[in-house]
Design an enzyme around this catalytic site. Structure first.
Site, PDB file in Angstrom:
ATOM      1  N   THR A   1       0.820  -1.217   0.000  1.00  0.00           N
ATOM      2  CA  THR A   1       0.000   0.000   0.000  1.00  0.00           C
ATOM      3  C   THR A   1       0.854   1.268   0.000  1.00  0.00           C
ATOM      4  O   THR A   1       0.306   2.375  -0.001  1.00  0.00           O
ATOM      5  CB  THR A   1      -0.891   0.005   1.257  1.00  0.00           C
ATOM      6  OG1 THR A   1      -0.037  -0.219   2.397  1.00  0.00           O
ATOM      7  CG2 THR A   1      -1.933  -1.084   1.216  1.00  0.00           C
ATOM      8  N   GLU A   2       2.184   1.090   0.028  1.00  0.00           N
ATOM      9  CA  GLU A   2       3.070   2.247   0.200  1.00  0.00           C
ATOM     10  C   GLU A   2       2.779   3.381  -0.773  1.00  0.00           C
ATOM     11  O   GLU A   2       2.729   4.543  -0.383  1.00  0.00           O
ATOM     12  CB  GLU A   2       4.544   1.805   0.070  1.00  0.00           C
ATOM     13  CG  GLU A   2       5.079   1.037   1.273  1.00  0.00           C
ATOM     14  CD  GLU A   2       4.810  -0.469   1.238  1.00  0.00           C
ATOM     15  OE1 GLU A   2       3.944  -0.917   0.462  1.00  0.00           O
ATOM     16  OE2 GLU A   2       5.465  -1.186   2.012  1.00  0.00           O
TER      17      GLU A   2
END
Ligand code: COA
Length: 260
Positions: free
Chosen positions: A135-136
């Site tokens: 999800t960075e």
């Protein structure tokens, strides 16, 4: 060392290491990184321990890096920022490089660095419904220090899709792309993990450590470049006390000394 962020259970040859910050979904801050590195390092050198099971207390395995902690990096000097990032990189390398096999027991969510811990472990087993995701990018950052382990497991094609979209995906897809080895109903998760542990306990302890090193050395390299190394490994191991005992036990139709 007193553990604030982890629980450690020593159960004969099995060390169960629990991330224990459930109120934050086991997001890891500097203290958890330090404790986990030290604990895995200690388990690596304890003869009694032959398998490590890594799990997370509460509803989720691990929500990745603590975003408060990551955000605070803006106030660090460049050197401090690099030092903290290096500590994080060292954690994933400690998991990857542990001489003891690491089975990850994964439920709820394994996001960002949580998916990184899964990728760096040897045999991750997930409960159906677990959320995975890199999800960075959705937070404006990148899955940097975990990338070697993740790309090693899922390959460039899936990494291009999942690192760039940051989308969340479920355990069945994680199994299809090779991020986890199996996806099972939550009620069967402990039995599935125990099954892997029992298989690992059949293997010679030194042979397991050597097999991990073998994979690390050989993966992605040309056969010609690793042939000398592979020849030396089999020569050394077949003449070693453990190799001699294992082969003798087979020929004598008995269990080797390391199987109880
Ligand atoms: N860092 C810091 N705190 C986190 C966190 C993280 N990575 N992930 C969760 N938390 C905290 C939440 O802020 C919340 O705190 P609060 O109770 O003070 O509000 C608490 O943990 C519980 O989270 P919540 O979202 O309410 O729980 P949930 O069970 O509904 O969902 C997750 C769990 C993991 C699916 C969800 O928290 C999530 O998506 N977290 C973000 C994970 C992420 O993107 N990590 C990448 C880091 S690089």
């Amino acid at each position: 060392m007193e553990l604030e962020r982890l629980q450690l259970e020593l159960d004969g040859p099995v060390a169960r290491v629990w991330l224990n910050r459930p109120e934050n979904r086991n997001a890891f801050d500097g203290l958890m990184v330090t404790e986990l590195r030290k604990t895995l390092f200690d388990m690596g050198s304890l003869d009694q321990v032959r398998v490590v099971v890594l799990g997370g207390r509460g509803p989720s395995f691990c929500a990745g890096a603590d975003l408060q902690w990551m955000k605070a990096a803006a106030g660090f000097t460049r050197e401090e920022n690099l030092r903290e990032a290096q500590a994080l990189a060292d954690l994933f390398f400690t998991v990857y490089n542990s001489p003891k096999p690491i089975v990850a027991r994964v439920q709820g969510a394994a996001l960002g660095g949580g998916s990184g811990l899964v990728a760096a472990s040897d045999i991750p087993i997930a409960a159906l419904g677990t959320q995975f995701g890199f999800t960075e990018v959705r937070l404006g950052i990148v899955p940097a220090v975990i990338s070697p382990y993740v790309i090693g497991k899922i390959g460039e094609s899936a990494a291009r899709e999942l690192f760039l979209t940051g989308e969340r995906f479920e355990a069945v897809r994680a199994a299809e792309i090779g991020l986890v080895r199996a996806a099972v109903p939550l009620e069967d998760l402990d039995a599935a993990v125990e099954g892997r542990v029992q298989e690992l306990l059949q293997s010679g302890p030194r042979a397991v450590a050597e097999a991990k090193a073998l994979i690390r050395e050989v993966a992605w390299r040309r056969v010609e470049d690793v042939q000398r190394y592979t020849v030396e490994r089999i020569s050394d191991l077949r003449a070693s006390p453990e190799g001699q005992e294992g082969m003798r036990a087979f020929l004598e139709k008995r269990k080797p000394s390391w199987v109880r």
